[in-house]
Enzyme design. Structure first.
Site, PDB file in Angstrom:
ATOM      1  N   SER A 343       0.836  -1.198   0.000  1.00 23.19           N
ATOM      2  CA  SER A 343       0.000   0.000   0.000  1.00 23.19           C
ATOM      3  C   SER A 343       0.877   1.256   0.000  1.00 23.19           C
ATOM      4  O   SER A 343       0.633   2.196  -0.751  1.00 23.19           O
ATOM      5  CB  SER A 343      -0.908  -0.013   1.228  1.00 23.19           C
ATOM      6  OG  SER A 343      -1.574   1.207   1.360  1.00 23.19           O
ATOM      7  N   TRP A 346       2.547   1.732  -3.325  1.00 19.92           N
ATOM      8  CA  TRP A 346       1.545   2.129  -4.306  1.00 19.92           C
ATOM      9  C   TRP A 346       1.253   3.624  -4.211  1.00 19.92           C
ATOM     10  O   TRP A 346       1.034   4.293  -5.208  1.00 19.92           O
ATOM     11  CB  TRP A 346       0.265   1.326  -4.075  1.00 19.92           C
ATOM     12  CG  TRP A 346      -0.848   1.653  -5.014  1.00 19.92           C
ATOM     13  CD1 TRP A 346      -1.001   1.187  -6.284  1.00 19.92           C
ATOM     14  CD2 TRP A 346      -1.964   2.514  -4.770  1.00 19.92           C
ATOM     15  NE1 TRP A 346      -2.142   1.700  -6.845  1.00 19.92           N
ATOM     16  CE2 TRP A 346      -2.752   2.524  -5.931  1.00 19.92           C
ATOM     17  CE3 TRP A 346      -2.373   3.280  -3.673  1.00 19.92           C
ATOM     18  CZ2 TRP A 346      -3.922   3.255  -6.041  1.00 19.92           C
ATOM     19  CZ3 TRP A 346      -3.540   4.014  -3.791  1.00 19.92           C
ATOM     20  CH2 TRP A 346      -4.300   4.000  -4.954  1.00 19.92           C
ATOM     21  N   HIS A 347       1.259   4.155  -2.971  1.00 12.05           N
ATOM     22  CA  HIS A 347       0.905   5.561  -2.784  1.00 12.05           C
ATOM     23  C   HIS A 347       1.930   6.505  -3.383  1.00 12.05           C
ATOM     24  O   HIS A 347       1.605   7.620  -3.758  1.00 12.05           O
ATOM     25  CB  HIS A 347       0.689   5.886  -1.303  1.00 12.05           C
ATOM     26  CG  HIS A 347      -0.684   5.577  -0.827  1.00 12.05           C
ATOM     27  ND1 HIS A 347      -1.022   4.374  -0.286  1.00 12.05           N
ATOM     28  CD2 HIS A 347      -1.823   6.301  -0.843  1.00 12.05           C
ATOM     29  CE1 HIS A 347      -2.305   4.378   0.030  1.00 12.05           C
ATOM     30  NE2 HIS A 347      -2.818   5.538  -0.300  1.00 12.05           N
ATOM     31  N   GLY A 348       3.185   6.095  -3.417  1.00  4.89           N
ATOM     32  CA  GLY A 348       4.149   7.029  -3.977  1.00  4.89           C
ATOM     33  C   GLY A 348       5.547   6.461  -4.006  1.00  4.89           C
ATOM     34  O   GLY A 348       5.870   5.535  -3.261  1.00  4.89           O
TER      35      GLY A 348
END
Lengths: 540, 419, 81
Positions: A343, A346-348
């Protein structure tokens, strides 16, 4: 194109809707094709080259899905190979773009133009699309999806309300809707759509955006190595938490409303997450469609396989309150932390995102462990939840706020600076102008170490008032899903059986009063889309 | 279903009606004086909202004012010089104050002068120069800003093709944004407030922001806060100038200002803006005084080279006005006479500046620089500093200077002359 | 084993997992109806059910059981195979 732009609200959206209803009154498939074409235009608006990139990716995914469907269960090994190839292809696609984008956002930072919108939402477009494509392939291989055409698949991937910032949807919840939707003008859907869209727009441009202007300088200063007093560090932390919440939940509301114009319902994405009383609860309310995706496609398969293997090896598995420590670590802690790591990535593209994910993973594990241990210490679950809910809320809120600093701060050292500031390591200051107005209280404050500083008193006042208002809205008001619950604003939302008085007060209905209220909200949102550049030359 | 239909119709009609009301209100109140709607007493006479949009407001105001004399400068001109002051000689009136708060840079002065000349019928221009503007090497990006796109002419004198779009944008944003609505409502609500900041049609501002701050915080805090800012700026400029050889960067822009005025038969006066001794002392102790002397010398040379018909007034001295004392921190009552803070003088001093330059019987204050006298003036300033600051019994008129300045500039660089 | 007996067994498993003896499951119970029965606990529940009944669900089915009744029926179907 952004939802919160003049060209979208006054140009694109009305044109697409009129075309959709007019075509829909003749032939449904024309209307859906029109919607797909409009979505492609929507995607191209930002940078036309993107269409050349996404189109081949759609074709490749479609071909793979076709192959998977035809292979079926006849040749499971071959199907597996295709699936893995598909996942690898999509992940490489995402990785490449995230990497390019990372370089771009580094440039952004250098010129001080890095805002949440460009850094978070637009690049997420590609992240959202990729996850949806992977989910689709997995679903096809598992036999959960059958009978699909290129037109279906194209519409599923490109449907513009959820294209750039989610919610992350599943083919199996979208396609039956697209197949059944009448593609006609439906007053109730449009009324609900207008309400959701403009609630969302107001959240984004009236609540979130001004907050971003308020906190951006604080993070920039922390990034430059400037120490912040406790006052400012908390403004930075709380301010950003509220900013991203209203930004993202506003965007999700707009997505729900837009989809509803076409008669489509999207899944729930935000459900008052800041009211959560535990971290587990938080993740069931914050970016729900992402949690759902990660759970279904990473956490569950991983845990299922690990548990079965452990069972086959004759080791103890998860056993509720009798779970052994190794079982907990292997079957819960490890998959949870791994999932949250994904996660975070995935966010950055950045260490701060990865660590943010890990931090939440650890917090979730602590929460799970406590759930296992608590019944031994405090067996009465009802009394426990009644008494400890406020404590749980406070702990969760503080954890989320502290972790958000890491999400926003450009570097790890800036995060640490702000965390230290929050616990008072760099002292507590108040603007001298505020100090001098406090009279005798100033003396007491000095005695406990509060110092005056040449910071702007009016800025502090603005920050405190804004944060207070936004907190009150986030913590006390029913959310848009609850307000419109009677009209199923998102998939599966049902009205409360016993609504509270406040909830009844805020219950939406297609009547004159709400129409007037929403006209005011819509106008306020539209008026806030643009502003004259201003120079604040003197702020006391 | 009927409900939905009713809802949508009510919503749409209400939205259009409310939007119409907002636009009408913004047009009537005209919070930024963009449209020049007649000012109505009790409703829109005073324009507090204009203060944060000065460049927007003033560019529209100036075009309507048709002044004979224009004042060009930054916030100190904006606040300290009154376009309606009785000291202005009759032939110079009407005067328009085109000083831009926050308007840093010499090139902005060239742009505003070009615009004022285009609007006509200009006869005189008084350009106030801030010495700090000459010490910044790092130019902002050469992309044209929103404000530049508003002018009639491009820097090369051709018509500006972006203007029409920018004007449309200005009109739209001043009529249909939340910011303008809020400012309109504030304008109406605050009309009776005697302490309201106002921007008059002649571009002059009252001094309400400063007098309010004085009333609540006292003069000491005003000075102390701005001293801090000035120390930071001086440090930045010092780093920017370190190792700079040759003439100061923006002298060419001054040359262009002189040429522009001459080509359009506008009588130009150049002024080095007065600053409080607090500000001068900060630059002195930062070792930047030789740069200020260099600036004076080079400007005097430039003016002479351009024909010598442009007076160059220098008010950067240690004089009776700018060495006035600052009340102690505990004393929030006592006002100062001439300065609000280190870089903003009061209108009382502004009046004397006008009288000194264009009238008679003014106190001997400031000097017209020429290549012949600039050396002597520079020496005189050093002498004045010696007598008024160093030799003073209680040199603590300078509030925050008791604390050490950033490393490497602890004590005066008196021995060094101009480079 | 009847469906009612299977339901009782599922109830016991979930009660143990959540440490809450007050849980009662019905055939039409969905996850949202039970406090604390989140997606994280769900998978543990499924595996515990698999172990209890000696069955193995497909991951795709695990994802898409609409309610408790569907699990009860799936156990029956798997046991019957």
């Amino acid at each position: 194109m952004l939802f919160n732009s003049y060209s979208f609200i006054f140009g694109f959206l009305p044109a697409v809707l009129i075309g959709f209803y007019v075509l829909g009154s003749r032939r449904r498939d024309w209307a859906l094709l029109w919607l797909t074409a409009a979505s492609l235009l929507f995607y191209a608006w930002w940078r036309p080259i993107n269409v050349l990139l996404i189109a081949p990716s759609i074709l490749i995914n479609y071909s793979l899905a076709r192959a998977l469907e035809q292979t079926g269960e006849a040749k499971p090994a071959f199907a597996r190979t295709i699936l893995i190839a598909g996942i690898v292809f999509n992940l490489c696609f995402l990785g490449y773009f995230k990497y390019l984008n990372f370089a771009e956002s580094a440039l952004n930072d250098a010129f001080g133009t890095g805002f949440v919108l460009t850094q978070l939402i637009l690049p997420l477009g590609i992240s959202f699309i990729t996850f949806q494509k992977i989910a689709f392939l997995v679903d096809v291989q598992a036999g959960r999806v059958s009978r699909f055409s290129l037109a279906d698949y194209g519409l599923f991937v490109l449907f513009f309300p959820q294209l750039i910032a989610g919610p992350i949807v599943h083919y199996r919840e979208m396609m039956p809707q697209f197949r059944a939707v009448p593609c006609r003008y439906d007053p109730e859907n449009v009324a609900v759509g207008i309400s959701l869209f403009f609630f969302g727009l107001a959240k984004k441009v009236i609540l979130a955006d001004p907050m971003s202007q308020l906190v951006a300088p604080l993070y920039a200063r922390a990034a430059a190595g400037g120490a912040q007093s406790m006052t400012e560090a908390w403004i930075a932390a709380l301010g950003f938490t509220l900013q991203i919440y209203f930004d993202f939940s506003g965007y999700s509301d707009m997505a729900l409303g837009l989809a509803r114009f076409f008669g489509i319902k999207l899944p729930v994405n935000f459900n008052s997450p800041l009211q959560a009383t535990s971290i587990i609860d938080f993740w069931l309310r914050w970016h729900v469609s992402l949690t759902r995706f990660l759970t279904a496609y990473i956490y569950n398969p991983l845990t299922l396989n690990l548990t079965r293997k452990r069972l086959a090896a004759g080791k103890p598995i998860f056993g509720g309150r009798n779970t052994s420590v190794p079982a907990f670590l292997n079957l819960l802690a490890m998959p949870t932390i791994l999932t949250m790591l994904v996660s975070g990535i995935w966010h950055g593209a950045g260490y701060t995102y990865i660590l943010w994910g890990l931090l939440h993973g650890v917090l979730l594990c602590i929460n799970h462990a406590w759930r296992l241990i608590r019944p031994r210490i405090w067996p009465n679950a009802k009394v426990y939840s009644a008494r400890m809910a406020p404590v749980g809320f406070l702990l969760t809120f503080l954890s989320v706020v502290a972790a958000m600093v890491m999400f926003r701060a450009p570097t790890l050292s800036a995060t640490l600076m702000l965390w230290k500031g929050m616990v008072g390591a760099y002292g507590v200051t108040l603007p001298a102008a505020v100090f001098s107005r406090l009279g005798p209280i100033a003396g007491w404050l000095s005695a406990i170490g509060v110092q005056p500083a040449w910071t702007s008193g009016s800025l502090l006042l603005t920050a405190v008032v804004r944060i207070g208002c936004l907190l009150a809205i986030a913590l006390l008001m029913p959310n848009t899903l609850r307000m419109l619950a009677a009209f199923e604003p998102a998939i599966g939302v049902k009205p409360d059986r016993t609504p509270s008085r406040v909830a009844r007060l805020f219950t939406w209905a297609p009547d004159g009063a709400w129409a007037l209220g929403l006209a005011c909200i819509a106008l306020a949102g539209i008026l806030s889309l643009g502003q004259l550049s201003e120079f604040l030359y003197w702020q006391f | 279903m009927d409900n939905g239909h009713h809802f949508i119709r009510t919503w749409f009609v209400a939205l259009c009606a409310l939007a119409g009301l907002v636009v009408a209100l913004n047009l009537l109140v005209d919070p930024y004086d963009v449209f020049g709607t007649r000012r109505i007493a009790g409703l829109s006479l005073l324009k507090p909202g204009a203060k944060n949009h000065a460049l927007l407001t003033k560019t529209y105001q100036e075009a309507r004012a048709h002044p004979v004399t224009v004042l060009i400068g930054s916030s100190s001109t904006h606040i300290g010089i009154d376009a309606a002051a009785p000291e202005w000689p009759g032939p110079m009136r009407p005067v328009y104050n085109y000083g831009i708060p926050g308007g840093a840079g010499v090139s902005m002065r060239l742009d505003t002068l070009r615009e004022a000349i285009f609007n006509g019928p200009l006869k005189n221009a008084v350009v106030f120069l801030d010495f700090q503007d000459f010490f910044s090497i790092n130019r902002p990006g050469d992309g044209r800003s929103e404000d530049d796109r508003r002018y009639h002419l491009l820097p090369d004198g051709r018509p500006n093709p972006d203007r029409a779009l920018q004007i449309a944008n200005d009109m739209f944003l001043s009529l249909a944004t939340m910011g303008s609505l809020v400012d309109s409502l504030k304008t109406i609500a605050l009309q009776r407030d005697p302490t309201l900041l106002n921007l008059a049609p002649d571009g002059s501002s009252n001094e309400a922001d400063f007098s309010n701050a004085f009333r609540t915080d006292g003069m000491h805090d005003l000075f102390a806060q701005k001293d801090d800012y000035e120390v930071e700026r001086a440090e930045r400029l010092r780093r920017s100038m370190a190792g700079w050889q040759g003439a100061l960067p923006d002298l060419n822009v001054v040359r262009a200002i002189i040429a522009l005025a001459r080509a359009n038969h506008v009588k130009l006066t150049l002024v080095l803006t007065p600053h409080h001794a607090d500000a001068l002392e900060i630059y002195w102790r930062m070792g930047l005084w030789p740069r200020i002397e260099q600036l004076k010398t080079e400007l005097a040379g430039l003016v002479a080279e351009q024909g010598g018909d442009v007076p160059l007034w220098d008010f950067l001295n240690y004089d009776a006005f700018n060495t006035e004392g600052v009340p102690a921190a505990e004393d929030r009552r006592t006002p100062t006479q001439w300065y609000w803070e280190p870089s903003h003088f009061k209108k009382q001093l502004g009046a004397i500046v006008i009288q000194r330059m264009f009238g008679t019987d003014a106190p001997r204050f400031g000097a017209v620089l020429t290549p012949e006298n600039v050396g002597a003036v520079n020496q005189l300033v050093r002498d004045h500093r010696q007598s008024r600051v160093c030799g003073h019994e209680r040199p603590a008129l300078l509030t925050s200077l008791a604390r050490p300045l950033p490393d490497g500039c602890a004590m005066p660089a008196m021995a060094r002359g101009p480079t | 084993m009847t469906e009612q007996e299977r339901l009782a067994a599922l109830t016991q498993i979930l009660s143990d997992l959540l440490g809450d003896d007050s849980i009662t499951l019905a055939m039409d119970t969905v996850r949202e109806d039970v406090d604390g029965w989140d997606s994280f606990t769900y998978i543990n529940f499924i595996v515990a059910v698999e172990a209890e009944f000696g069955v193995k669900f497909r991951i795709a089915d695990v994802e898409s059981f609409p309610n408790v009744g569907a699990i009860v029926k799936a156990i029956g179907a798997a046991a019957g195979r």
